[in-house]
Write an enzyme that holds these catalytic residues in place. Sequence first.
Site, PDB file in Angstrom:
ATOM      1  N   SER A  99      -2.103  -1.779   9.041  1.00 27.99           N
ATOM      2  CA  SER A  99      -3.456  -1.311   8.739  1.00 27.99           C
ATOM      3  C   SER A  99      -4.165  -0.795   9.989  1.00 27.99           C
ATOM      4  O   SER A  99      -3.884  -1.224  11.104  1.00 27.99           O
ATOM      5  CB  SER A  99      -4.272  -2.437   8.120  1.00 27.99           C
ATOM      6  OG  SER A  99      -3.657  -2.921   6.959  1.00 27.99           O
TER       7      SER A  99
HETATM    8  N1  SAH Z   1      -1.437  -6.611   7.368  1.00 28.54           N
HETATM    9  C1  SAH Z   1      -0.198  -5.879   7.338  1.00 28.54           C
HETATM   10  C2  SAH Z   1      -0.213  -4.932   6.161  1.00 28.54           C
HETATM   11  C3  SAH Z   1       1.124  -4.463   5.753  1.00 28.54           C
HETATM   12  S1  SAH Z   1       1.105  -3.378   4.354  1.00 28.54           S
HETATM   13  C4  SAH Z   1      -0.071  -5.099   8.630  1.00 28.54           C
HETATM   14  O1  SAH Z   1      -1.115  -4.682   9.156  1.00 28.54           O
HETATM   15  O2  SAH Z   1       1.030  -4.909   9.122  1.00 28.54           O
HETATM   16  C5  SAH Z   1       1.151  -4.496   3.000  1.00 28.54           C
HETATM   17  C6  SAH Z   1       2.383  -5.356   2.869  1.00 28.54           C
HETATM   18  O3  SAH Z   1       2.296  -6.030   1.619  1.00 28.54           O
HETATM   19  C7  SAH Z   1       3.699  -4.601   2.866  1.00 28.54           C
HETATM   20  O4  SAH Z   1       4.513  -5.070   3.894  1.00 28.54           O
HETATM   21  C8  SAH Z   1       4.302  -4.909   1.475  1.00 28.54           C
HETATM   22  O5  SAH Z   1       5.705  -5.043   1.486  1.00 28.54           O
HETATM   23  C9  SAH Z   1       3.616  -6.221   1.138  1.00 28.54           C
HETATM   24  N2  SAH Z   1       3.554  -6.551  -0.297  1.00 28.54           N
HETATM   25  C10 SAH Z   1       3.358  -5.719  -1.361  1.00 28.54           C
HETATM   26  N3  SAH Z   1       3.356  -6.410  -2.514  1.00 28.54           N
HETATM   27  C11 SAH Z   1       3.553  -7.727  -2.175  1.00 28.54           C
HETATM   28  C12 SAH Z   1       3.652  -8.938  -2.919  1.00 28.54           C
HETATM   29  N4  SAH Z   1       3.547  -8.967  -4.258  1.00 28.54           N
HETATM   30  N5  SAH Z   1       3.860 -10.090  -2.251  1.00 28.54           N
HETATM   31  C13 SAH Z   1       3.978 -10.095  -0.900  1.00 28.54           C
HETATM   32  N6  SAH Z   1       3.889  -8.987  -0.133  1.00 28.54           N
HETATM   33  C14 SAH Z   1       3.673  -7.815  -0.757  1.00 28.54           C
END
Ligand code: SAH
Length: 222
Positions: free
Chosen positions: A65
């Site tokens: 993000s």
């Molecule tokens: N805060 C993180 C955001 C990553 S993007 C950062 O800044 O790096 C969001 C993440 O949510 C992705 O890695 C995706 O694989 C994960 N995601 C999507 N659906 C999910 C679920 N049902 N349970 C766990 N993780 C999930």
Amino acid sequence: MTETPDFQALRAAMVREQLVERDIADQRVLAAMGRLERERFVPTAYQAHAYADRPLPIGEGQTISQPYVVAYMLQNLALNGDERVLEIGTGSGYQTALLCLLAAEVISIERLENLSRQAAARLAALGLSNVHLIVGDGWLGAPQFAPYQAIVVSAAAARLPKPLLAQLDEGGRMVIPVRERRNPEEQTLVLIRRTRCGLRARRLCGVRFVPLISDQAAAQDN
Ligand code: SAH
């Protein structure tokens, strides 16, 4: 030959220009983001852009993000250091590491094993040990460690996940992006508080996150 960027200077500029000059005033959030090396959490190819004012790809079609969005979500959790926090969507582990600095204990769930494994290595290299990473569907939360004084979801849900609401402690806060029913392209960041009188919800702002992918959520649609 390319020169190594001055990450420390870029980090200080990010905190000042992208956070303080907007509306981030939580001193603990500013200090943590001023300290944590974001360049450790982005792929080598994007390291020069680690402090850019935008999300960056982290592989598997996912993104780390934008710094401001992370700060804004953390500020709305209003952490004081005593909390057990649940994070859904570990991703790169950047926000996870910040939560380790801002709260007592962090449980973070990621559905993609590869990303969780990389995040684990980064957190360990930083010596952050007040964290428990889980590979699985975050829609269900982690009831074995509940209740949580704070919950933060980093992927956009079609609606509020009931299991997460159930795991939120009294006095606890949850921040979650929710897709708009009328136009799923639109997402709103929602702040939920559990008070003695029940749940209170407040819409914070429009956002753009990758989708929360969940078989559980799909099953509950039927
Ligand atoms: N805060 C993180 C955001 C990553 S993007 C950062 O800044 O790096 C969001 C993440 O949510 C992705 O890695 C995706 O694989 C994960 N995601 C999507 N659906 C999910 C679920 N049902 N349970 C766990 N993780 C999930």
